[in-house]
Design a protein around this motif. Structure first.
Motif, PDB file in Angstrom:
ATOM      1  N   ARG A 113      -1.785  10.383 -11.335  1.00  0.00           N
ATOM      2  CA  ARG A 113      -1.592  11.942 -11.555  1.00  0.00           C
ATOM      3  C   ARG A 113      -1.077  12.674 -11.871  1.00  0.00           C
ATOM      4  NH1 ARG A 113      -8.608  11.666 -13.298  1.00  0.00           N
ATOM      5  NH2 ARG A 113      -8.021  10.054 -13.955  1.00  0.00           N
ATOM      6  N   ALA A 114      -0.555  13.068  -9.972  1.00  0.00           N
ATOM      7  CA  ALA A 114       0.484  13.532  -9.457  1.00  0.00           C
ATOM      8  C   ALA A 114       1.547  12.569  -9.655  1.00  0.00           C
ATOM      9  CB  ALA A 114      -0.146  13.387  -8.035  1.00  0.00           C
ATOM     10  N   ILE A 115       1.911  11.660  -9.057  1.00  0.00           N
ATOM     11  CA  ILE A 115       3.043  11.028  -9.966  1.00  0.00           C
ATOM     12  C   ILE A 115       3.376  10.713 -10.978  1.00  0.00           C
ATOM     13  CG2 ILE A 115       4.053   8.746  -9.059  1.00  0.00           C
ATOM     14  CD1 ILE A 115       1.823   8.338  -6.741  1.00  0.00           C
ATOM     15  N   LEU A 116       2.690  10.818 -11.750  1.00  0.00           N
ATOM     16  CA  LEU A 116       3.451  10.304 -13.436  1.00  0.00           C
ATOM     17  C   LEU A 116       3.314  12.225 -13.748  1.00  0.00           C
ATOM     18  CD1 LEU A 116       0.186   8.641 -14.468  1.00  0.00           C
ATOM     19  CD2 LEU A 116       3.201   7.729 -14.662  1.00  0.00           C
ATOM     20  N   GLU A 117       2.973  12.938 -13.321  1.00  0.00           N
ATOM     21  CA  GLU A 117       3.676  14.275 -13.103  1.00  0.00           C
ATOM     22  C   GLU A 117       4.645  14.913 -13.392  1.00  0.00           C
ATOM     23  OE1 GLU A 117       0.879  18.466 -13.376  1.00  0.00           O
ATOM     24  OE2 GLU A 117      -0.280  16.837 -14.197  1.00  0.00           O
ATOM     25  N   ARG A 118       5.122  14.343 -11.803  1.00  0.00           N
ATOM     26  CA  ARG A 118       6.124  14.530 -11.471  1.00  0.00           C
ATOM     27  C   ARG A 118       7.475  13.426 -11.311  1.00  0.00           C
ATOM     28  NH1 ARG A 118       2.937  14.116  -6.235  1.00  0.00           N
ATOM     29  NH2 ARG A 118       3.890  12.123  -5.003  1.00  0.00           N
ATOM     30  N   GLY A 119       6.888  12.526 -12.267  1.00  0.00           N
ATOM     31  CA  GLY A 119       7.657  11.250 -11.817  1.00  0.00           C
ATOM     32  C   GLY A 119       7.872  10.500 -10.731  1.00  0.00           C
ATOM     33  N   PRO A 120       7.918   9.422 -10.289  1.00  0.00           N
ATOM     34  CA  PRO A 120       8.433   8.490  -9.136  1.00  0.00           C
ATOM     35  C   PRO A 120       9.915   8.857  -9.237  1.00  0.00           C
ATOM     36  CG  PRO A 120       8.271   7.335 -11.243  1.00  0.00           C
ATOM     37  CD  PRO A 120       7.639   8.543 -11.901  1.00  0.00           C
TER      38      PRO A 120
ATOM     39  N   VAL B  54      18.985 -13.874  -7.847  1.00  0.00           N
ATOM     40  CA  VAL B  54      18.006 -13.258  -8.615  1.00  0.00           C
ATOM     41  C   VAL B  54      17.323 -12.280  -7.671  1.00  0.00           C
ATOM     42  CG1 VAL B  54      18.029 -14.516 -10.420  1.00  0.00           C
ATOM     43  CG2 VAL B  54      16.256 -14.780  -8.809  1.00  0.00           C
ATOM     44  N   ALA B  55      17.640 -11.227  -7.712  1.00  0.00           N
ATOM     45  CA  ALA B  55      16.497 -10.246  -6.803  1.00  0.00           C
ATOM     46  C   ALA B  55      15.518  -9.486  -7.177  1.00  0.00           C
ATOM     47  CB  ALA B  55      17.522  -9.800  -5.840  1.00  0.00           C
ATOM     48  N   MET B  56      14.809  -8.661  -6.935  1.00  0.00           N
ATOM     49  CA  MET B  56      14.087  -7.113  -7.001  1.00  0.00           C
ATOM     50  C   MET B  56      14.078  -6.040  -6.036  1.00  0.00           C
ATOM     51  SD  MET B  56      11.297  -7.874  -9.460  1.00  0.00           S
ATOM     52  CE  MET B  56      10.566  -8.829  -8.792  1.00  0.00           C
ATOM     53  N   GLY B  57      14.063  -4.909  -5.713  1.00  0.00           N
ATOM     54  CA  GLY B  57      14.241  -4.347  -5.119  1.00  0.00           C
ATOM     55  C   GLY B  57      14.126  -2.359  -6.642  1.00  0.00           C
ATOM     56  N   TYR B  58      14.039  -1.552  -5.214  1.00  0.00           N
ATOM     57  CA  TYR B  58      13.487  -0.088  -5.133  1.00  0.00           C
ATOM     58  C   TYR B  58      14.531   0.801  -5.269  1.00  0.00           C
ATOM     59  CZ  TYR B  58       8.676  -0.784  -5.871  1.00  0.00           C
ATOM     60  OH  TYR B  58       7.774  -1.822  -6.657  1.00  0.00           O
ATOM     61  N   VAL B  59      14.998   1.211  -6.546  1.00  0.00           N
ATOM     62  CA  VAL B  59      16.104   2.157  -6.370  1.00  0.00           C
ATOM     63  C   VAL B  59      15.592   3.659  -6.569  1.00  0.00           C
ATOM     64  CG1 VAL B  59      18.517   0.398  -7.264  1.00  0.00           C
ATOM     65  CG2 VAL B  59      17.601   1.515  -8.309  1.00  0.00           C
ATOM     66  N   GLN B  60      16.876   4.464  -6.620  1.00  0.00           N
ATOM     67  CA  GLN B  60      16.549   6.062  -6.816  1.00  0.00           C
ATOM     68  C   GLN B  60      16.388   6.015  -7.920  1.00  0.00           C
ATOM     69  OE1 GLN B  60      19.663   8.041  -5.227  1.00  0.00           O
ATOM     70  NE2 GLN B  60      19.398   7.503  -3.005  1.00  0.00           N
ATOM     71  N   THR B  61      14.944   6.809  -8.797  1.00  0.00           N
ATOM     72  CA  THR B  61      14.999   6.659  -9.834  1.00  0.00           C
ATOM     73  C   THR B  61      16.240   6.623 -11.346  1.00  0.00           C
ATOM     74  OG1 THR B  61      12.419   7.658 -10.138  1.00  0.00           O
ATOM     75  CG2 THR B  61      13.496   7.607 -12.525  1.00  0.00           C
ATOM     76  N   SER B  62      16.533   7.773 -10.791  1.00  0.00           N
ATOM     77  CA  SER B  62      17.883   8.331 -11.511  1.00  0.00           C
ATOM     78  C   SER B  62      19.194   7.232 -11.499  1.00  0.00           C
ATOM     79  CB  SER B  62      18.811   9.301 -10.381  1.00  0.00           C
ATOM     80  OG  SER B  62      19.171   9.085  -9.327  1.00  0.00           O
ATOM     81  N   LEU B  63      19.338   6.159 -10.680  1.00  0.00           N
ATOM     82  CA  LEU B  63      20.198   4.866 -11.004  1.00  0.00           C
ATOM     83  C   LEU B  63      19.874   3.800 -11.780  1.00  0.00           C
ATOM     84  CD1 LEU B  63      21.175   5.203  -6.839  1.00  0.00           C
ATOM     85  CD2 LEU B  63      22.708   5.721  -9.498  1.00  0.00           C
TER      86      LEU B  63
ATOM     87  N   PRO C 289       0.933  -1.247  -0.022  1.00  0.00           N
ATOM     88  CA  PRO C 289       0.456  -0.178   0.107  1.00  0.00           C
ATOM     89  C   PRO C 289       0.670   1.017  -0.407  1.00  0.00           C
ATOM     90  CG  PRO C 289      -1.166  -1.445   1.276  1.00  0.00           C
ATOM     91  CD  PRO C 289       0.243  -2.230   1.274  1.00  0.00           C
ATOM     92  N   GLU C 290       2.459   1.227  -0.115  1.00  0.00           N
ATOM     93  CA  GLU C 290       2.822   2.431   0.061  1.00  0.00           C
ATOM     94  C   GLU C 290       3.720   2.724  -1.826  1.00  0.00           C
ATOM     95  OE1 GLU C 290       1.975   1.355   3.479  1.00  0.00           O
ATOM     96  OE2 GLU C 290       3.619   0.548   2.804  1.00  0.00           O
ATOM     97  N   ILE C 291       3.288   1.525  -1.732  1.00  0.00           N
ATOM     98  CA  ILE C 291       3.595   0.989  -3.606  1.00  0.00           C
ATOM     99  C   ILE C 291       2.710   1.556  -4.323  1.00  0.00           C
ATOM    100  CG2 ILE C 291       5.345   0.031  -4.893  1.00  0.00           C
ATOM    101  CD1 ILE C 291       6.933  -1.249  -2.552  1.00  0.00           C
ATOM    102  N   ASP C 292       2.896   2.665  -5.566  1.00  0.00           N
ATOM    103  CA  ASP C 292       2.418   3.350  -6.598  1.00  0.00           C
ATOM    104  C   ASP C 292       2.533   2.280  -8.118  1.00  0.00           C
ATOM    105  OD1 ASP C 292       4.376   5.039  -8.320  1.00  0.00           O
ATOM    106  OD2 ASP C 292       4.579   5.210  -6.288  1.00  0.00           O
ATOM    107  N   PRO C 293       1.579   2.125  -8.723  1.00  0.00           N
ATOM    108  CA  PRO C 293       1.842   1.787  -9.979  1.00  0.00           C
ATOM    109  C   PRO C 293       2.779   1.772 -10.696  1.00  0.00           C
ATOM    110  CG  PRO C 293      -0.346   1.423  -9.767  1.00  0.00           C
ATOM    111  CD  PRO C 293       0.402   2.452  -8.862  1.00  0.00           C
ATOM    112  N   ALA C 294       3.502   3.690 -10.643  1.00  0.00           N
ATOM    113  CA  ALA C 294       4.010   3.939 -11.526  1.00  0.00           C
ATOM    114  C   ALA C 294       5.567   3.497 -10.782  1.00  0.00           C
ATOM    115  CB  ALA C 294       4.482   5.883 -11.192  1.00  0.00           C
ATOM    116  N   SER C 295       5.921   3.689  -9.996  1.00  0.00           N
ATOM    117  CA  SER C 295       7.067   3.165  -8.725  1.00  0.00           C
ATOM    118  C   SER C 295       7.043   1.721  -9.373  1.00  0.00           C
ATOM    119  CB  SER C 295       6.732   3.146  -7.693  1.00  0.00           C
ATOM    120  OG  SER C 295       6.759   4.816  -7.463  1.00  0.00           O
ATOM    121  N   ALA C 296       6.268   1.164  -9.356  1.00  0.00           N
ATOM    122  CA  ALA C 296       6.667  -0.702  -9.498  1.00  0.00           C
ATOM    123  C   ALA C 296       6.574  -1.256 -11.044  1.00  0.00           C
ATOM    124  CB  ALA C 296       5.266  -0.745  -8.713  1.00  0.00           C
TER     125      ALA C 296
END
Length: 366
Positions: A272-279, A324-333, A242-249
């Protein structure tokens, strides 16, 4: 959760007789592995056919004149655009566009849909749906079914030998082959496969027939996890929450463009706001150097030692033949080839961003 609250599968006796080792998952006692072991079970699914008991997942039938409107409110979906028997991967979102659950919705009739929800969220999903349904002419029925999955390149042949023809059923479609049966063709392994919801007596008969076929083997939750991780598929509660949105995912492919633009689903404005500013962060595939798996929760750092993200799922990939793994990293990386480091009990392990999936999908699309 106390032991008394643990839920048991209707077919637990069959798993016990097959030598399953049980463990807790999402409030259920589930078969984790069978005597063959996770490595053999995993590879057997990729090469032949793995049989999974997924009765911890829940089937909901939604019907009534307001069903399409209800689904379009509950999910970022154009339910009315689904063709008969077409299935769609979608979500329940909260007002902040966080993922309450991911689900598969299948159209069974003009005003009748099947929703398959995850184990850990089945009760919350049911409450959520029933609360929303009060504003619509729609009825929500939680079905009492055994739910099986058979996955792998020989799944269709094994079903055929057991008297169930699958030829007309395409990938991401579902239908009712018999009364009180629901059958879909998707797959949480990256392989061609089928899910069948059916009454318990029918399930016992079908399983007995399937297990007479040497191509079919029981497969537990441990190999289900390594199979879906190699396939780059999310597990709710780890990779999506519930803390993660589809754009980030990285799951915006599941939301049609016109729904993104003008859908009135819960969480639409926030998304829409997340998509506008970018995750701020992105889900990525991660390949650790060497043989040491990097597990859920490991912190990730950039080359300068600054925090870069975290691992949400990790283990060894038997088909990929490396961790193998998955995770979240800063968008720039979040770009292939970026070098990161994971902290594994105080040791820094180099982790490369790797395209998903780790093993190619082999769904039968035509």
């Amino acid at each position: 959760m106390t032991g008394d609250d643990t839920k048991h599968l209707p077919l637990e006796d069959l798993h016990a007789a097959a030598g399953a080792r049980f463990g807790a998952f999402a409030g259920w006692s589930m078969p984790l592995t069978y005597p063959a072991g996770v490595m053999k079970e995993h590879l057997h699914t990729r090469e032949h056919a793995g049989l999974f008991d997924i009765s911890h997942m829940k089937l909901f039938e939604i019907s009534g004149s307001g069903t399409v409107a209800l689904l379009n409110r509950a999910c970022p979906l154009d339910a009315g655009a689904l063709e008969m028997s077409q299935s769609k991967y979608t979500f329940f979102l909260n007002e902040a566009a966080g993922i309450i659950d991911d689900l598969i919705v299948t159209r069974l009739g003009q005003q009748r849909f099947m929703v398959v929800a995850n184990a850990g969220n089945a009760e919350a999903d049911e409450k959520h749906l029933r609360a929303l349904a009060m504003d619509f002419e729609a009825k929500v029925d939680a079905l009492d079914r055994v739910f099986l999955a058979i996955q792998g390149p020989e799944a269709w042949a094994a079903l055929s030998r057991a008297g169930i023809e699958t030829g007309a059923l395409l990938f991401m479609h579902g239908f009712e082959p018999r009364e009180n049966w629901f059958m879909s063709r998707s797959g949480y392994t990256g392989e061609d496969g089928f899910e069948i919801g059916l009454p318990e007596a029918d399930a016992r008969n079908l399983i007995a027939k399937l297990l007479e076929d040497e191509r079919v083997m029981w497969v537990g939750l441990a190999a289900r996890d390594s199979l879906r991780l190699e396939a780059g598929l999310c597990l709710h509660g780890l990779d999506i929450t519930p803390e993660i949105d589809p754009a980030s995912a990285g799951l915006m492919w599941a939301i049609p463009k016109e729904v993104r633009a003008s859908g009135a689903f819960i969480g639409a404005d926030a998304l829409r706001a997340i998509l506008e500013r970018g995750p701020a962060q992105k889900r990525v595939g991660l390949k650790p150097e060497g043989r040491q798996p990097v597990r859920t929760g490991a912190a990730l750092f950039d080359a300068d030692g600054d925090p870069a993200g975290h691992v949400t799922s990790g283990g060894f990939g038997p088909s990929a033949a490396h961790p193998v793994a998955m995770g979240y990293v800063q968008t720039s990386l979040a770009k292939p080839g970026a070098k990161l480091f994971a902290d594994v009990r105080g040791t820094k392990i180099q982790v490369d961003i790797n395209p998903l999936p780790f093993t190619p999908h082999r769904y039968r699309k035509g």
